[in-house]
Design an enzyme around this catalytic site. Structure first.
Site, PDB file in Angstrom:
ATOM      1  N   ASP A 145      12.394  96.045 -41.261  1.00  0.00           N
ATOM      2  CA  ASP A 145      13.747  96.619 -41.127  1.00  0.00           C
ATOM      3  C   ASP A 145      14.518  96.406 -42.429  1.00  0.00           C
ATOM      4  O   ASP A 145      15.713  96.128 -42.421  1.00  0.00           O
ATOM      5  CB  ASP A 145      14.504  96.020 -39.929  1.00  0.00           C
ATOM      6  CG  ASP A 145      15.695  96.893 -39.499  1.00  0.00           C
ATOM      7  OD1 ASP A 145      15.932  97.940 -40.129  1.00  0.00           O
ATOM      8  OD2 ASP A 145      16.386  96.511 -38.538  1.00  0.00           O
ATOM      9  N   ARG A 186      19.501  85.632 -13.754  1.00  0.00           N
ATOM     10  CA  ARG A 186      19.973  86.565 -12.720  1.00  0.00           C
ATOM     11  C   ARG A 186      20.213  87.965 -13.284  1.00  0.00           C
ATOM     12  O   ARG A 186      20.494  88.887 -12.539  1.00  0.00           O
ATOM     13  CB  ARG A 186      21.263  86.037 -12.069  1.00  0.00           C
ATOM     14  CG  ARG A 186      21.014  85.062 -10.927  1.00  0.00           C
ATOM     15  CD  ARG A 186      22.297  84.737 -10.182  1.00  0.00           C
ATOM     16  NE  ARG A 186      23.265  84.085 -11.051  1.00  0.00           N
ATOM     17  CZ  ARG A 186      23.257  82.768 -11.335  1.00  0.00           C
ATOM     18  NH1 ARG A 186      22.334  81.984 -10.816  1.00  0.00           N
ATOM     19  NH2 ARG A 186      24.170  82.252 -12.130  1.00  0.00           N
ATOM     20  N   HIS A 198      17.678  87.628 -38.290  1.00  0.00           N
ATOM     21  CA  HIS A 198      17.897  88.474 -37.110  1.00  0.00           C
ATOM     22  C   HIS A 198      17.539  87.736 -35.827  1.00  0.00           C
ATOM     23  O   HIS A 198      18.133  87.957 -34.773  1.00  0.00           O
ATOM     24  CB  HIS A 198      17.075  89.760 -37.200  1.00  0.00           C
ATOM     25  CG  HIS A 198      17.659  90.794 -38.103  1.00  0.00           C
ATOM     26  ND1 HIS A 198      17.565  90.725 -39.459  1.00  0.00           N
ATOM     27  CD2 HIS A 198      18.351  91.934 -37.837  1.00  0.00           C
ATOM     28  CE1 HIS A 198      18.173  91.770 -39.989  1.00  0.00           C
ATOM     29  NE2 HIS A 198      18.651  92.517 -39.027  1.00  0.00           N
ATOM     30  N   GLY A 237      13.870  85.342 -39.876  1.00  0.00           N
ATOM     31  CA  GLY A 237      14.535  84.073 -39.610  1.00  0.00           C
ATOM     32  C   GLY A 237      16.044  84.194 -39.518  1.00  0.00           C
ATOM     33  O   GLY A 237      16.729  83.209 -39.281  1.00  0.00           O
ATOM     34  N   GLY A 284      20.444  95.189 -41.359  1.00  0.00           N
ATOM     35  CA  GLY A 284      19.052  95.235 -41.797  1.00  0.00           C
ATOM     36  C   GLY A 284      18.698  93.988 -42.594  1.00  0.00           C
ATOM     37  O   GLY A 284      19.537  93.116 -42.824  1.00  0.00           O
ATOM     38  N   HIS A 332      12.894  96.297 -32.766  1.00  0.00           N
ATOM     39  CA  HIS A 332      13.464  94.990 -33.159  1.00  0.00           C
ATOM     40  C   HIS A 332      13.941  94.158 -31.968  1.00  0.00           C
ATOM     41  O   HIS A 332      15.127  94.011 -31.715  1.00  0.00           O
ATOM     42  CB  HIS A 332      14.490  95.076 -34.289  1.00  0.00           C
ATOM     43  CG  HIS A 332      15.563  96.120 -34.243  1.00  0.00           C
ATOM     44  ND1 HIS A 332      16.378  96.295 -33.164  1.00  0.00           N
ATOM     45  CD2 HIS A 332      15.970  97.001 -35.190  1.00  0.00           C
ATOM     46  CE1 HIS A 332      17.240  97.252 -33.455  1.00  0.00           C
ATOM     47  NE2 HIS A 332      17.021  97.695 -34.660  1.00  0.00           N
TER      48      HIS A 332
END
Ligand SMILES: [Zn+2]
Length: 382
Positions: free
Chosen positions: A277, A230, A254, A252, A312, A219
């Site tokens: 998930d 950096r 996660h 849309g 989830g 994921h």
């Protein structure tokens, strides 16, 4: 001999937009694929009416659905999840376990084994093995996982993750945990698919994990350090190393849809797998549920546990496919991300994940609105 002939389809992974594609499946396997004229006949015919034919979707990260949590499931309830998934175009999946007590791991693996012994005769999403998400994860990146079950690697615990007699063994781990790189080496040597996740490893450790056999990330963007000019971070490492692949939750929530598009385009649809998930409340709508020892609320499709973490998703692979289509990915790119790449990740691309002679007859017909018109698993219609 059982046979089915699907006609008048756009064949997603052929790259052609012609809608006169056809596929013949005989005795569970794809026997022939073509466009236009055909002199094949079959016992069963299905007219796709110009719809798009995809290889069946393969979900390598799925914690359950319809109120069933894989960690708490028995053989019958795993079959029920397989039935639900099959109606949404998923033809194969890896039940995915969150960290838990050793006794429960042993129990659930026994239940998975029971389903694998009988599923071939059933038109349900086929269980291909098991995916352990953790237990070798970083507490700082635990997400919804329960850190009290996390382990350190001292050279023997790898044997404690119960194995199936046959099938895919996948695990998501953080290579920076004590003994982590050694663990990657040991698991890879044992034939495991090792994916990096729930991690804040630095670039040196990630490179060492790659050398040890971990070539994939779980994921992408979630439960890992991000990207900074950096401070490369885990996400930056995955995007800047061409030979690394990853999977992503395209719900849309996660990951913002624009970042899903950015990640998949930058990595290339050749090297990204879509995952759900999904968790137990999937398919049940909004509400409050008990999951992994916590109360989890689902509101407008967003899960939230008592610690405030997303716990989830409540999507299926079909929703991820629709999201990818809405972001402008082509049907052949989507077929790669939803089927071929996950099959390749777990070493089963000779068996499934594409529409070609010799492959299993795992096929999904989507209509013009991307809704399921028909699903075939091993040539059997769901
Ligand atoms: Zn998960």
């Amino acid at each position: 001999m059982n046979s089915v002939l699907i006609t008048n389809a756009v064949i997603a992974d052929s790259g052609s937009e012609r809608s006169d594609g056809w596929v013949l499946v005989e005795d569970g396997r794809i026997a022939a694929v073509g466009h236009g004229e055909l002199d094949e006949t079959a016992i069963e015919a299905f007219d796709a009416e110009g719809g798009t034919l995809f290889p069946g979707f393969i979900d390598v990260h799925n914690h359950g659905a319809v109120g069933i949590d894989v960690n708490a499931a028995d053989a019958d309830s795993l079959v029920a999840v397989g039935e639900f998934l099959s109606k949404h175009g998923v033809t194969a999946w890896l039940p995915t376990l969150v960290p838990d007590a050793d006794e429960n791991y042993a129990r659930i693996v026994g239940e998975i084994e029971r389903v694998m012994a009988i599923q071939a005769e059933m038109p349900i999403a086929q269980i291909l093995g098991v995916h352990y998400e953790g237990v070798f994860a970083n507490e700082n990146m635990c997400g919804a996982l329960r850190p009290e079950f996390f382990k350190r690697f001292t050279g023997s615990e790898v044997r404690e993750l119960p194995r199936l007699q046959s099938g895919v063994h996948m695990t998501t781990l953080a290579p920076e945990v004590e003994g982590g790189v050694e663990l990657v080496k040991a698991l890879t040597a044992d034939g495991w698919v090792v994916s990096i996740g729930h991690t804040e490893a630095n670039v040196e450790t990630l490179d060492a994990a790659f050398e040890a056999g971990a070539r994939h990330l779980t994921h992408f963007f979630n439960a890992m350090t991000g990207i900074h000019h950096r401070e490369v971070g885990v996400a930056g490492w995955a995007l800047t190393r061409e030979d690394v692949t990853f999977d992503i939750i395209a719900d849309g929530i996660h990951v913002d849809p624009r970042m899903v598009e950015f990640a998949c385009r930058t990595k290339s649809p050749e090297r990204v797998s879509l995952i759900s998930d999904s968790v137990a409340p999937t398919g049940l709508g909004d509400g409050t549920f008990e999951l992994w020892g916590e109360r989890v609320s689902v509101e407008n499709g967003r899960t939230r546990n008592e610690r405030g973490s997303i716990a989830g998703s409540v999507i299926t692979m079909l929703d991820a496919v629709k999201m990818a289509a809405s972001l402008g990915f082509s049907m052949s790119e989507i077929a790669r991300m939803a089927s071929r790449n996950p099959a390749r990740l777990i070493g089963l691309s000779d068996e499934t994940g594409s529409i070609a002679a010799g492959k299993r007859g795992d096929l999904v017909v989507l209509d013009a609105e991307m809704n399921v018109a028909a699903v075939f698993i091993g040539g059997r219609r769901v």
